[in-house]
Design a protein around this motif. Structure first.
Motif, mmCIF file in Angstrom:
data_model
loop_
_atom_site.group_PDB
_atom_site.id
_atom_site.type_symbol
_atom_site.label_atom_id
_atom_site.label_comp_id
_atom_site.label_asym_id
_atom_site.label_seq_id
_atom_site.Cartn_x
_atom_site.Cartn_y
_atom_site.Cartn_z
ATOM 1 N N CYS A 24 6.604 -6.727 4.838
ATOM 2 C CA CYS A 24 5.347 -6.553 3.816
ATOM 3 C C CYS A 24 4.567 -7.642 3.570
ATOM 4 O O CYS A 24 3.881 -7.937 2.690
ATOM 5 N N ASP A 76 6.893 3.554 -0.470
ATOM 6 C CA ASP A 76 8.280 4.019 0.048
ATOM 7 C C ASP A 76 8.401 3.333 1.258
ATOM 8 O O ASP A 76 9.670 2.883 1.540
ATOM 9 N N GLN A 77 7.551 2.985 2.168
ATOM 10 C CA GLN A 77 7.913 2.109 3.450
ATOM 11 C C GLN A 77 8.214 0.781 2.998
ATOM 12 O O GLN A 77 9.218 0.254 3.624
ATOM 13 N N GLU A 125 -1.279 -6.866 2.656
ATOM 14 C CA GLU A 125 -0.243 -6.806 1.461
ATOM 15 C C GLU A 125 0.468 -8.013 1.547
ATOM 16 O O GLU A 125 0.170 -8.930 2.368
ATOM 17 N N ARG A 140 0.774 -1.082 -0.062
ATOM 18 C CA ARG A 140 0.121 -0.061 0.164
ATOM 19 C C ARG A 140 0.691 1.211 0.017
ATOM 20 O O ARG A 140 0.377 2.278 -0.665
ATOM 21 N N ASP A 141 2.029 1.325 0.650
ATOM 22 C CA ASP A 141 2.996 2.321 0.759
ATOM 23 C C ASP A 141 4.235 2.146 0.105
ATOM 24 O O ASP A 141 4.968 1.038 0.854
ATOM 25 N N ALA A 189 2.853 -1.093 -6.098
ATOM 26 C CA ALA A 189 1.497 -0.377 -5.634
ATOM 27 C C ALA A 189 0.820 0.051 -6.687
ATOM 28 O O ALA A 189 1.562 0.346 -7.724
#
Length: 303
Positions: free
Chosen positions: A286, A36-37, A96, A33-34, A77
């Motif tokens: 993740c 960058d993370q 995820e 979902r993110d 994503a």
């Protein structure tokens, strides 16, 4: 089981296909979902994510971890809606993790015809690309397979037209010594039935080892096991409480255990070591249960 050797990143690393145009696992898609993370988490795990790419036609973005064996992990994503990523969007509404298996092929269009004759009912091939920072554009043709072809995940064939753009030498230098995908781990309450579907896809046989079923997939193995067997290696990973079947994790082949262990220790994530295998919980990767080993050995993975 014995070790798995490496492929040749510059060519078709999966070896001879099984007659339907599939030569193994090209890459595993980790839906997040993110982005960058996710990139930061995999960087901490000792991987070298490539610069962010954008699939303009498919309205998705990614970072990849390219391996010298000729396969890779993809963090993906979504940036919009597209029929090809509808299954991924549905997956992300729940969690995820490993959402799809990309299958290795020399020619996704030729494989479409062969798969049709084999009774798989593939969907029409899709051509798309993504700019690669400072290099050019990577181009692909993918042939989606219908939902349910493999249980609990999406599947599609991926044909690369610009392998030199994607497998660049500077992308292959991972701090954890990662060289390739040694195994895909699948959780199932019906290992025989689940493994049979993978065996049909890869045109290989099912090998029974206790409660586990193994299916050869090019240079990798598909490990199909009930949650209780997987828990021997990963203990009480919360992912094992999910409805089955699903793609639970992956075993990454590394240059040596010491290099991988040093990189993982720097991550500050909890790591379980034993039988020559290093394991990381899905909560730190993740939604993916990761293992690192010099070669695939089922007794080391699932004692």
């Amino acid at each position: 089981m014995g070790g798995i050797g490496g492929g040749i990143a510059g060519g078709f690393a999966g070896g001879k296909d099984g007659g339907n145009g599939i030569g193994g696992i090209d890459h595993l898609v980790i839906a997040v979902r993110d982005l960058d993370q996710a990139r930061d988490a995999y960087s901490r795990l000792g991987f070298l994510p490539t610069p962010r790419g954008h699939h303009t036609e498919l309205k998705s973005a990614n970072h990849t971890m390219m391996f010298a064996d000729g396969d890779y992990l993809e963090l993906m994503a979504l940036e919009g809606e597209h029929p090809f990523t509808a299954g991924t969007a549905e997956f992300l509404r729940v969690r995820e993790g490993l959402a799809s298996v990309a299958l290795k092929t020399e020619d996704a269009r030729d494989a479409h015809a062969r798969l049709s004759l084999d009774g798989f009912a593939p969907r029409d091939p899709i051509e798309f690309g993504r700019p690669v920072e400072g290099v050019g554009t990577a181009r692909f043709t993918v042939t989606p397979l219908p939902p349910g072809t493999i249980p609990g995940a999406g599947a599609f064939l991926c044909g690369h037209h610009t392998r030199d753009v994607v497998w660049r030498p500077d992308y292959l230098k991972h701090e954890n010594g990662a060289l390739g995908i040694a195994a895909l781990v699948v959780a199932s309450d019906d290992p025989d039935g689940t493994a049979a579907l993978y065996a049909r896809l890869f045109h290989t046989a099912v090998e029974a080892v206790g409660p586990v079923r193994l299916v050869k997939a090019g240079t990798a193995q598909v490990v199909v096991a009930p949650p209780a067997a997987i828990a021997w290696g990963w203990s009480a990973d919360p992912l094992l409480q999910r409805p089955r079947p699903f793609l639970a994790g992956a075993v990454i082949r590394v240059t040596d255990t010491a290099t991988a262990q040093q990189a993982l220790q720097r991550s500050k994530f909890p790591v379980v070591a034993g039988n020559g295998v290093l394991r990381v919980n899905s909560t730190h990767a993740c939604g993916v249960m990761l293992a690192f080993a010099v070669s695939f050995d089922l007794t080391g993975l699932i004692p």
